[in-house]
Design a protein around this motif. Structure first.
Motif, PDB file in Angstrom:
ATOM      1  N   LYS A 421      -5.628  -3.249  -6.039  1.00 19.45           N
ATOM      2  CA  LYS A 421      -4.885  -4.315  -6.867  1.00 19.45           C
ATOM      3  C   LYS A 421      -4.228  -3.642  -7.920  1.00 19.45           C
ATOM      4  CE  LYS A 421      -8.357  -7.812  -6.703  1.00 19.45           C
ATOM      5  NZ  LYS A 421      -9.471  -8.639  -7.165  1.00 19.45           N
ATOM      6  N   GLU A 422      -4.580  -2.428  -8.482  1.00 17.66           N
ATOM      7  CA  GLU A 422      -3.656  -1.873  -9.638  1.00 17.66           C
ATOM      8  C   GLU A 422      -3.014  -0.930  -9.337  1.00 17.66           C
ATOM      9  OE1 GLU A 422      -4.439  -2.583 -12.787  1.00 17.66           O
ATOM     10  OE2 GLU A 422      -5.892  -3.862 -12.124  1.00 17.66           O
ATOM     11  N   LEU A 423      -2.461  -0.560  -7.958  1.00 21.92           N
ATOM     12  CA  LEU A 423      -1.571   0.357  -7.672  1.00 21.92           C
ATOM     13  C   LEU A 423      -0.233  -0.365  -7.899  1.00 21.92           C
ATOM     14  CD1 LEU A 423      -2.896   1.781  -4.268  1.00 21.92           C
ATOM     15  CD2 LEU A 423      -2.386   3.003  -6.345  1.00 21.92           C
ATOM     16  N   PRO A 424       0.797   0.379  -8.466  1.00 25.10           N
ATOM     17  CA  PRO A 424       2.051  -0.453  -8.600  1.00 25.10           C
ATOM     18  C   PRO A 424       2.777  -0.963  -7.381  1.00 25.10           C
ATOM     19  CG  PRO A 424       1.933   1.744  -9.575  1.00 25.10           C
ATOM     20  CD  PRO A 424       0.621   1.617  -8.788  1.00 25.10           C
ATOM     21  N   ASN A 425       3.773  -1.780  -7.599  1.00 17.99           N
ATOM     22  CA  ASN A 425       4.408  -2.347  -6.328  1.00 17.99           C
ATOM     23  C   ASN A 425       5.290  -1.552  -5.448  1.00 17.99           C
ATOM     24  OD1 ASN A 425       2.996  -4.897  -6.697  1.00 17.99           O
ATOM     25  ND2 ASN A 425       4.740  -5.490  -8.394  1.00 17.99           N
ATOM     26  N   ASP A 426       5.549  -0.247  -6.060  1.00 17.56           N
ATOM     27  CA  ASP A 426       6.141   0.719  -5.377  1.00 17.56           C
ATOM     28  C   ASP A 426       5.346   1.756  -4.526  1.00 17.56           C
ATOM     29  OD1 ASP A 426       5.231   1.987  -7.443  1.00 17.56           O
ATOM     30  OD2 ASP A 426       7.388   2.505  -8.323  1.00 17.56           O
ATOM     31  N   THR A 427       4.141   1.127  -4.355  1.00 19.02           N
ATOM     32  CA  THR A 427       3.195   2.101  -3.604  1.00 19.02           C
ATOM     33  C   THR A 427       2.886   1.502  -2.369  1.00 19.02           C
ATOM     34  OG1 THR A 427       1.438   1.311  -4.543  1.00 19.02           O
ATOM     35  CG2 THR A 427       2.066   3.258  -5.555  1.00 19.02           C
ATOM     36  N   VAL A 428       2.430   2.196  -1.215  1.00 20.61           N
ATOM     37  CA  VAL A 428       2.107   1.669   0.070  1.00 20.61           C
ATOM     38  C   VAL A 428       0.772   2.288   0.431  1.00 20.61           C
ATOM     39  CG1 VAL A 428       2.385   1.729   2.505  1.00 20.61           C
ATOM     40  CG2 VAL A 428       4.345   1.400   0.781  1.00 20.61           C
ATOM     41  N   ILE A 429      -0.302   1.366   0.912  1.00 24.95           N
ATOM     42  CA  ILE A 429      -1.259   1.954   1.237  1.00 24.95           C
ATOM     43  C   ILE A 429      -1.637   2.283   2.770  1.00 24.95           C
ATOM     44  CG2 ILE A 429      -3.773   1.253   1.541  1.00 24.95           C
ATOM     45  CD1 ILE A 429      -3.423  -0.271  -0.804  1.00 24.95           C
ATOM     46  N   LEU A 430      -1.893   3.374   3.388  1.00 15.30           N
ATOM     47  CA  LEU A 430      -2.005   3.741   4.741  1.00 15.30           C
ATOM     48  C   LEU A 430      -3.843   3.675   5.012  1.00 15.30           C
ATOM     49  CD1 LEU A 430       0.302   6.711   4.956  1.00 15.30           C
ATOM     50  CD2 LEU A 430       0.805   4.499   5.729  1.00 15.30           C
ATOM     51  N   THR A 431      -3.981   2.770   5.748  1.00 17.16           N
ATOM     52  CA  THR A 431      -5.637   2.582   6.371  1.00 17.16           C
ATOM     53  C   THR A 431      -5.839   2.625   7.703  1.00 17.16           C
ATOM     54  OG1 THR A 431      -7.512   1.316   5.576  1.00 17.16           O
ATOM     55  CG2 THR A 431      -5.591   0.323   6.416  1.00 17.16           C
ATOM     56  N   ALA A 432      -6.798   2.898   7.909  1.00 15.60           N
ATOM     57  CA  ALA A 432      -7.784   3.053   9.129  1.00 15.60           C
ATOM     58  C   ALA A 432      -9.091   2.767   9.072  1.00 15.60           C
ATOM     59  CB  ALA A 432      -7.222   4.098  10.187  1.00 15.60           C
ATOM     60  N   GLY A 433      -9.968   2.183   9.752  1.00 16.29           N
ATOM     61  CA  GLY A 433     -11.402   2.096   9.782  1.00 16.29           C
ATOM     62  C   GLY A 433     -11.660   0.913   9.046  1.00 16.29           C
TER      63      GLY A 433
END
Length: 553
Positions: A421-433
């Motif tokens: 929620k706190e990550l700025p709007n110019d960040t992307v989360i890469l996820t798996a699992g």
């Protein structure tokens, strides 16, 4: 018992009475004995390999047996009694093959003294229990050697899970199977120093990459490359079967056998990514995903109303109110639950009983509605690589954060939701699992049409994240992966996550934040090595870590 292989181990020290996972001391000790015997088989397997002997059936047995000891897979002592009996037979067969070959090559009888796991024998299940109490983790007295042996063993368990998934789809690699035996045998060798074991642990990381690549090949060549997909999280007004775990072959056969029966199929937990494979989209009774990650199943299985099929790990001991609706298959087991047997060569599993059960049940109770996005594995992301690179170079994407790994029950895991929620709007989360369930239903928006959460799939699909990072290195012209605007904030729970962690370390990734706690099986001495060589660190507060992530440290 003594078990500290998972993140939720008691007091972050070790479970000594009963496992936090629900595993009894009886089962824990039988698992220890099974692993002990797998090491004995591997001692002979290694020696046989030096003489040019390779036995695929033995290799598959070792991998499947290791998989059965992963957290939340199998809780049934009868299963482990049978596996121990089989392990003793397999060991004697491998021993005999080796002895015959040795005598044929050297013209003399092999007379080298071997560790007890290569010689101990009993056919008495009472003796199994006694011996299991003697051969556990604490048998190794030196803390650092014990830590490295367990780190290696848990990494091998994760690798074994991946190669067993691939094996189901007829993809096998003798070199990976051989290393599993090499690694198990190494944990019995008292001549190996801590430095020697560190080298083998790093080799396990390289093999983990190969194992994930093998499974990726098996999945994508069978079911197509995952594609960006809006996955329904609502329900229909028809009876349903809920399928959980990781085994796509089981899903395929279940969908085929439920076709035209009036029974819908829903995914749960780690089976969610199946909704993004093109192959499965042809089934109009494949509805979508129901619920969240593994630890919420006691509430969600209750509400589903229909039967549940557990295909791999992630089983929580079921409540009596719905236990008669839970079916296990493959390596999964729990006393009193119905088990669907393995498929025979050239045949399919028979899901008729669970289908008939479903037809007698009420439709699922709605627990949420709408859709979530999935399907951003390597092929999908690389197809828009130019857009991604452009967004990085123009500053629209300032940072990628890999928030992959496992989910769990601890309240401390709310950290991952808060950080997302706190990550700025110019960040992307890469996820798996299944770690993604902490934030995959948040509305985090997009950057130039690129979703801010890119879900590559199951834990084994961490390979996709590796490929994406490697391609970003090529496209941006930086020297190595650590120069990318890419941070690693990994959540771990069980042994497949250990294999993924070793893979990242082998690839040279530094500065990984690991949480919500550091593994209890990592001794202070081994942790010092990991910190000095790889800058591994525990997660901190959201505020502190957010500043560090955005500063690239």
């Amino acid at each position: 018992m003594f078990c500290y292989q998972c993140q939720e181990t008691a007091k972050n020290e070790g479970c000594t009475v009963i496992g936090v996972c629900g595993k009894t001391d009886e089962v824990a000790n039988l698992q220890d004995l099974l692993i002990y015997l797998l090491k004995g088989i591997s001692i002979y397997g290694e020696k046989a390999r030096e003489l040019g002997i390779y036995d695929e059936k033995t290799s598959i047995f070792i991998a499947k047996s290791l998989f059965s000891t992963i957290t939340n897979v199998n809780f049934d002592p009868v299963v482990f009694d049978n596996l121990i009996k089989e392990a003793l037979v397999v060991r004697e067969n491998m021993r005999n093959k080796f002895l015959v070959a040795y005598e044929a090559k050297y013209g003399k009888v092999f007379d080298e003294e071997l560790p007890e796991m290569a010689t101990w024998y009993s056919d008495d299940v009472v003796e199994f229990r006694k011996k299991g109490e003697e051969v556990g983790v604490l048998e190794t007295e030196n803390e650092d050697i014990r830590s490295l042996r367990e780190l290696l063993t848990y990494g091998l368990k994760g690798i074994a899970a991946y190669v067993e998934h691939a094996n189901v789809l007829n993809e096998r690699d003798p070199e990976i199977f051989a290393f599993i035996q090499e690694g198990l045998a190494a944990t019995t060798d008292d001549s190996l120093s801590a430095d020697d074991l560190v080298a083998i642990v790093m080799k396990a990381g390289s093999v983990a990459v190969k194992a994930m690549a093998l499974l990726d090949k098996a999945n994508t060549e069978t079911y197509g490359h995952p594609e960006p997909t809006k996955v329904n999280i609502g329900v229909r007004n028809r009876p349903g079967i809920l399928i959980s775990g990781h085994d796509l072959k089981d899903l395929e056969e279940l969908l085929e056998q439920t076709k035209g029966t009036g029974v819908d199929v829903y995914t749960h937990g780690e089976m969610l990514p199946a909704n993004s494979y093109p192959f499965f989209k042809k089934y109009d009774h494949f509805v979508g995903n129901y619920g969240n990650s593994w630890w919420e199943q006691t509430r969600e299985f209750e509400a589903f109303n229909g039967p549940i099929l557990m295909t791999t790990n992630c089983l929580v001991p079921p409540k009596g109110s719905y236990s008669d609706r839970v079916y296990t298959t493959g390596v999964v087991g729990f006393p009193g639950l119905k088990h669907i047997p393995d498929r025979k060569p050239g045949e399919k599993k028979d899901f008729s009983e669970i289908i008939q059960h479903a037809l007698k049940c009420e439709p699922p109770t709605p627990i949420e509605e709408g859709t979530i996005m999935g399907g951003f594995a390597r092929n999908a992301v690389l197809s828009v690589a130019d857009k991604v690179v452009d967004a990085v170079q123009t500053g629209k994407i300032k940072q990628f954060v890999v928030m992959a790994g496992c989910e769990g029950r601890h309240k401390t895991r709310e950290y991952y939701t808060s950080l997302a929620k706190e990550l700025p709007n110019d960040t992307v989360i890469l996820t798996a699992g299944c770690a993604k369930y902490r934030y995959n239903k948040l509305n985090l928006g997009e950057i130039n049409g690129i979703p801010r959460v890119l879900d590559a799939g199951q834990c084994n699909d961490s390979y996709s994240l590796v490929v994406i990072a490697q391609k970003l290195v090529e496209a941006t012209g930086v020297k190595d992966i650590n120069e990318l605007p890419l941070s690693y904030d990994i959540a771990w729970y069980e042994q497949k996550a250990v294999a993924v962690l070793l893979a990242l370390l082998y690839l040279g990734v530094k500065g990984i934040r690991l949480g919500p706690t550091l593994p209890a099986f990592i001794s202070p001495g081994v942790l010092k090595v990991l910190v000095e060589k790889f800058d591994i660190k525990p997660i901190g507060s959201v505020e502190e870590d957010l500043k560090a992530i955005m500063a690239g440290v």
